[in-house]
Design a protein around this motif. Sequence first.
Motif, PDB file in Angstrom:
ATOM      1  N   THR A   1     -10.029  38.823  14.364  1.00 23.73           N
ATOM      2  CA  THR A   1     -10.068  40.296  13.736  1.00 23.73           C
ATOM      3  C   THR A   1      -9.194  40.302  12.725  1.00 23.73           C
ATOM      4  O   THR A   1      -8.068  40.184  12.563  1.00 23.73           O
ATOM      5  CB  THR A   1      -9.674  41.193  14.990  1.00 23.73           C
ATOM      6  OG1 THR A   1     -10.514  40.971  16.163  1.00 23.73           O
ATOM      7  CG2 THR A   1      -9.843  42.663  14.346  1.00 23.73           C
ATOM      8  N   PRO A   2      -9.611  40.913  11.378  1.00 24.02           N
ATOM      9  CA  PRO A   2      -8.859  41.012  10.299  1.00 24.02           C
ATOM     10  C   PRO A   2      -7.799  42.156  10.475  1.00 24.02           C
ATOM     11  O   PRO A   2      -7.746  43.012  11.406  1.00 24.02           O
ATOM     12  CB  PRO A   2     -10.074  41.450   9.355  1.00 24.02           C
ATOM     13  CG  PRO A   2     -11.076  42.074   9.885  1.00 24.02           C
ATOM     14  CD  PRO A   2     -10.880  41.373  11.040  1.00 24.02           C
ATOM     15  N   PRO A   3      -6.807  42.135   9.429  1.00 24.18           N
ATOM     16  CA  PRO A   3      -5.458  43.090   9.684  1.00 24.18           C
ATOM     17  C   PRO A   3      -6.487  44.437   9.223  1.00 24.18           C
ATOM     18  O   PRO A   3      -7.604  44.538   8.458  1.00 24.18           O
ATOM     19  CB  PRO A   3      -4.747  42.671   8.328  1.00 24.18           C
ATOM     20  CG  PRO A   3      -4.998  41.345   8.408  1.00 24.18           C
ATOM     21  CD  PRO A   3      -6.662  40.905   8.526  1.00 24.18           C
ATOM     22  N   ALA A   4      -5.882  45.566   9.749  1.00 23.07           N
ATOM     23  CA  ALA A   4      -6.364  46.839   9.347  1.00 23.07           C
ATOM     24  C   ALA A   4      -6.550  47.162   8.007  1.00 23.07           C
ATOM     25  O   ALA A   4      -7.547  47.903   7.563  1.00 23.07           O
ATOM     26  CB  ALA A   4      -5.716  47.945  10.088  1.00 23.07           C
ATOM     27  N   THR A   5      -5.673  46.642   7.329  1.00 21.21           N
ATOM     28  CA  THR A   5      -5.630  46.819   5.843  1.00 21.21           C
ATOM     29  C   THR A   5      -6.869  46.171   4.951  1.00 21.21           C
ATOM     30  O   THR A   5      -7.339  46.589   3.968  1.00 21.21           O
ATOM     31  CB  THR A   5      -4.605  46.404   5.133  1.00 21.21           C
ATOM     32  OG1 THR A   5      -4.285  44.878   5.508  1.00 21.21           O
ATOM     33  CG2 THR A   5      -3.357  47.180   5.553  1.00 21.21           C
TER      34      THR A   5
ATOM     35  N   THR B   1     -12.696  45.872   9.562  1.00 18.76           N
ATOM     36  CA  THR B   1     -12.844  45.643  11.010  1.00 18.76           C
ATOM     37  C   THR B   1     -13.454  44.647  11.383  1.00 18.76           C
ATOM     38  O   THR B   1     -14.051  43.861  10.446  1.00 18.76           O
ATOM     39  CB  THR B   1     -13.619  47.043  11.502  1.00 18.76           C
ATOM     40  OG1 THR B   1     -14.615  47.074  11.077  1.00 18.76           O
ATOM     41  CG2 THR B   1     -12.859  48.360  10.884  1.00 18.76           C
TER      42      THR B   1
ATOM     43  N   TRP C   1     -11.248  37.746   3.134  1.00 14.46           N
ATOM     44  CA  TRP C   1     -10.062  37.356   4.159  1.00 14.46           C
ATOM     45  C   TRP C   1     -10.712  36.188   5.246  1.00 14.46           C
ATOM     46  O   TRP C   1     -10.133  35.172   5.441  1.00 14.46           O
ATOM     47  CB  TRP C   1     -10.018  38.544   5.232  1.00 14.46           C
ATOM     48  CG  TRP C   1      -8.755  38.373   6.248  1.00 14.46           C
ATOM     49  CD1 TRP C   1      -7.668  38.195   6.227  1.00 14.46           C
ATOM     50  CD2 TRP C   1      -9.408  37.824   7.771  1.00 14.46           C
ATOM     51  NE1 TRP C   1      -7.033  37.721   7.557  1.00 14.46           N
ATOM     52  CE2 TRP C   1      -8.277  37.830   8.251  1.00 14.46           C
ATOM     53  CE3 TRP C   1     -10.454  37.950   8.139  1.00 14.46           C
ATOM     54  CZ2 TRP C   1      -8.431  37.522   9.730  1.00 14.46           C
ATOM     55  CZ3 TRP C   1     -10.670  37.572   9.555  1.00 14.46           C
ATOM     56  CH2 TRP C   1      -9.607  37.640  10.344  1.00 14.46           C
TER      57      TRP C   1
END
Length: 634
Positions: free
Chosen positions: A147-151, A154, A189
């Motif tokens: 799961t990618p960072p919120a910045t 999603t 990412w």
Amino acid sequence: MPVSSRRIRSEDWKPIGVDELEKNALIVVQSAKNRSVIAGPGAGKTELLAQRAAYLLQTGKAPAPRRILAISFKRDAATNLTARVRQRCHRNHADRFDSMTFDAFAKGLIDRFGQALPQRWRPRPNYDIMFPVERDYREFLSQLVGTPPATVGTYADIQAISVKTFERRYLVGSPLPVDGLPNSTPVQWAADRFWQMSLHTGNKSVLSFPMIGRLAEILLRVNPIVRDALRLTYSHVFMDEFQDTTQIQYDLVRTIFLGTDTVITAVGDNKQQIMRWAMAMDDPFTAFDETFGATRTPLSNNYRSSPELVRIQHILAQALDARAVAPVSKTVGTITGDSCAIWDFSTPEIEAKRLAAFIASEMKAHTLAPRDFVLLVRQKANEYAAILGPAFATVGIHLRNEAGMVGSIMLQDLLVEAASELIVAILRLAITTRAGRHWSKCQVALVTLWGIAYDDEVAQANLARELDAYVLKFKANHNNPPNSKAESRQIIDDIIGFIGCDRLISTHPAYGQGEWLEKVLDSIAEHLWMSAVAGTKWVPALDIYEGIHAVPLMTIHKSKGLEYHSVIFVGLDDGAWWSFSNDQIEATAGFFVAFTRAKQRVVFTYCAQRGARTNIAVLYQLLINAGVKIVNIA
């Protein structure tokens, strides 16, 4: 007459081993500037590059100790060019000619200098090679990436990434930034995660060849000492099959040689570009001409195909390039009847029976060998072989599916592996009474493997004695071919022991990574054992191994660079060409490649049971426009 090792004045140099070269070919051979050469089918691309190498080496235009680098798309093209240069040059000249694939060139750089990469891009020394396909990237994006960072985004954003463009555009689409890939978007990412997991997760790094190409480029960009060493080493570079060059490969060459005194010759045919699915550039010739200031030079002669086939080829060529120059056939037509036809069959079984009978009749009538013929298919060679093979066996002809797998390696690829070729040469030498050409081939190969200088007569004499003693011992211990895979592997290991495994790896670095050499040797052992079934003696067993008395069946892509008296393309229908509408240009180029393998005859077959011919009507129309007839056989 032996080729001289003495220096020749450029004005006195003449083409070697051929009567003459066409005017433009001679211009390219003697050129002192960068050139892109559009050389159509049968134009003699290998001969052109071999003659250029001979001219440069023999006249001192490539002055010692500088070398010539030839980089090709396929291994067999690299091997064939090496062999041709050795025919045209004295060995002390030919030893300054390095011919390899783009992948091998990039991999060699990483294997030697990879530990000088920035830590972020540094693979572990003993990395493995992977060959990822779409499902591997789909699995990564759906299960492994996380799961990618919120910045960034999603998990749903990751799922929405296009698998088809992930590798081509984001993973290896551009040169690697020294400080790492940008990761402000979900796909950026994910690409960065793929790189870092491949390089730094687990006991070994795992890399694809496109990834290795990108690592080689950044290696040379951040290490000018290595880059400059290559520039000093190579006075000239040949790029063969240039139409199939990828952006990765092009960027690597540009990083090394742009702005230097190294002269580059790029040779290929823009009408035979069939590798865009494998990331080949859309128009590498124009990019090369603009970036390197190269002069475009076309060749017009066709030394392969008869005048009638060349006439039809030109009509096909114009569908790919309206500016295509009409080639000139330098070959005489030798057959009666149609040089090209479309044969319609009612069932695949009747098709198989009639094709087998036709080839058997032609072999007898014109004293042709099985390998004067080839059966080409678009895909699914195993399915065609299952029906065609028994029909050919009925008339006493072995049909060999060269797209079949031997262990984990395709048969056609196995036969051009350096280990396979050397093992067969030594076996031929050991079991042949008059083995002059096999002796020469083994001697030349071992001199290179063992690092013996061309002028070291004592070392070469010692090698000759060792080789002679080994083959006598081998023949005494192995009078018959193996009757089990275990025995076959013992024979292979014995030969490798004599050659020297370390020497083999040193000369062919790809064998030093992961388990590739083990896979190659295991496949060689299996194929040798299967070739020796039914109590055959050594000579017929090796003939079976090499497919000397078999009609080959292969795909269009694997036929590139080969030539045959007669080409039979089986399955000109919508089913075989299901992706035609997705990339009509590349599909038409594939059709052109299949057609241009032939010297004298091309037959296309159609069977309604396999599918219609509506979607590929444009291909039929091209043939009809060229006057090709449709013949209802049964």
